[in-house]
Scaffold this motif. Structure first.
Motif, PDB file in Angstrom:
ATOM      1  N   ALA A 126      18.990 -45.251  22.272  1.00  0.00           N
ATOM      2  CA  ALA A 126      19.988 -44.804  21.548  1.00  0.00           C
ATOM      3  C   ALA A 126      20.391 -43.379  22.292  1.00  0.00           C
ATOM      4  N   TYR A 127      21.586 -43.169  22.318  1.00  0.00           N
ATOM      5  CA  TYR A 127      22.000 -41.672  22.802  1.00  0.00           C
ATOM      6  C   TYR A 127      22.606 -40.869  21.638  1.00  0.00           C
ATOM      7  N   CYS A 128      21.871 -39.734  21.082  1.00  0.00           N
ATOM      8  CA  CYS A 128      22.223 -39.263  19.833  1.00  0.00           C
ATOM      9  C   CYS A 128      22.950 -38.103  19.816  1.00  0.00           C
ATOM     10  N   PRO A 129      22.914 -37.370  21.097  1.00  0.00           N
ATOM     11  CA  PRO A 129      23.700 -36.034  21.108  1.00  0.00           C
ATOM     12  C   PRO A 129      25.116 -36.100  20.909  1.00  0.00           C
TER      13      PRO A 129
ATOM     14  N   VAL B 161      22.788 -41.076  31.186  1.00  0.00           N
ATOM     15  CA  VAL B 161      21.461 -41.645  30.541  1.00  0.00           C
ATOM     16  C   VAL B 161      21.262 -43.126  30.883  1.00  0.00           C
ATOM     17  N   ILE B 162      22.665 -43.701  30.495  1.00  0.00           N
ATOM     18  CA  ILE B 162      22.597 -45.084  30.826  1.00  0.00           C
ATOM     19  C   ILE B 162      22.518 -45.601  32.235  1.00  0.00           C
ATOM     20  N   GLN B 163      23.062 -44.731  33.112  1.00  0.00           N
ATOM     21  CA  GLN B 163      23.172 -45.150  34.673  1.00  0.00           C
ATOM     22  C   GLN B 163      21.531 -45.029  35.067  1.00  0.00           C
TER      23      GLN B 163
ATOM     24  N   ALA C 183      30.110 -37.718  28.916  1.00  0.00           N
ATOM     25  CA  ALA C 183      29.147 -37.766  30.322  1.00  0.00           C
ATOM     26  C   ALA C 183      27.627 -37.918  30.301  1.00  0.00           C
ATOM     27  N   GLY C 184      27.090 -37.331  28.952  1.00  0.00           N
ATOM     28  CA  GLY C 184      25.612 -37.146  28.756  1.00  0.00           C
ATOM     29  C   GLY C 184      25.200 -38.731  28.646  1.00  0.00           C
TER      30      GLY C 184
END
Ligand SMILES: NC(=O)c1ccc[n+]([C@@H]2O[C@H](COP(=O)([O-])OP(=O)(O)OC[C@H]3O[C@@H](n4cnc5c(N)ncnc54)[C@H](OP(=O)(O)O)[C@@H]3O)[C@@H](O)[C@H]2O)c1
Length: 230
Positions: free
Chosen positions: A66-69, A99-101, A94-95
């Motif tokens: 999960a990307y929360c920022p 992260v996913i890459q 972009a963040g």
């Protein structure tokens, strides 16, 4: 025991997600500070600013990310600068891409993984002063569907679009009785969101309970974007 990566797990919805997952899973957290980590046992914490630091090396398979920022940068359009738009794009889009890459191989290694991103109610329904954040979050919704298509069938990608939720990020919107009352009244369900309930939704989307869901934008907004009640 599964391994989940929560980027932005030190506050708000991310922290509540860590608390929801942690008793039965290993949770890896990346954020700039490790506040609020007392009492959490099954966690591994990495300090990193996703925009400016190299991301930590993680070798094990990751079952969910999960990307929360994110940001809530509300201004009249005439006061928004190009810098505002670039900043909002950086932290929200972009963040997440970085992260996913970085952790795509770990997600792939798990055999069946799930990614959860965050949009906002203000993408589906136009709201004044939201031009910058809704531009960025609109891109997150596009990213969600594109990656869901590209990563199927082994990695699912879904997105949560909340309305105002009681977290440190929303503090400025809720820091007086008058603001809280106005926010409450705006929602058909006559309240604002809370981080614990959104965390349960994140945990559901990360888990196999949602195994037939991908490319969805799930709106947790008290009916705000769908209902008009006089
Ligand atoms: N709360 C709302 O009303 C609301 C409404 C609509 C959408 N959303 C979206 O929901 C998501 C979660 O929001 P929230 O309210 O839970 O936010 P929050 O309380 O501000 O939490 C954000 C988390 O991200 C981390 N973070 C921020 N910048 C970072 C960076 N550069 N590098 C690494 N970590 C970083 C923060 O930790 P550190 O400070 O320790 O780094 C924190 O753990 C966001 O995408 C937000 O846009 C929220």
């Amino acid at each position: 025991m599964k391994t989940y990566l929560i980027v932005g797990g030190s506050s708000g919805i991310g922290l509540e997600t860590v608390k929801t997952l942690e008793p039965e899973n290993k949770v890896i957290i990346i954020s700039r500070t490790n506040k609020n980590m007392e009492g959490l046992k099954n966690i591994q914490f990495y300090h990193a600013d996703v925009l400016n630091d190299p991301l930590p090396e993680i070798t094990e398979p990751i079952h969910g990310l999960a990307y929360c920022p994110g940001s809530i940068n509300l201004k009249p359009f005439k006061n928004l600068t190009e810098h505002d738009f670039m900043q909002d794009f950086a932290i929200n889009v972009a963040g997440a891409v970085k992260v996913i890459q970085k952790y795509y191989p770990n997600l792939k290694d798990s055999g069946s993984a799930s990614v959860v991103l965050f949009s906002t109610v203000a993408v589906h329904i136009g709201m004044p002063f939201h031009a910058s954040v809704s531009t960025a979050k609109g891109a997150v919704e596009g990213l969600t569907r594109s990656l869901a298509a590209e990563f199927a069938p082994h990695i699912r990608v879904n997105c949560i679009a909340p309305s105002v939720t009681d977290t440190p990020l929303a503090e400025k919107l809720l820091n007086s009785e008058a603001k809280l009352k106005a926010a409450t009244e705006r929602h058909p369900l006559k309240r604002i969101g809370n981080a614990k309930e959104t965390a349960k939704l994140v945990a559901f989307l990360l888990s196999e309970a949602s195994a037939f869901m991908t490319a969805q934008i799930v709106r947790t907004d008290g009916g705000l974007s769908s209902l008009k009640i006089l």
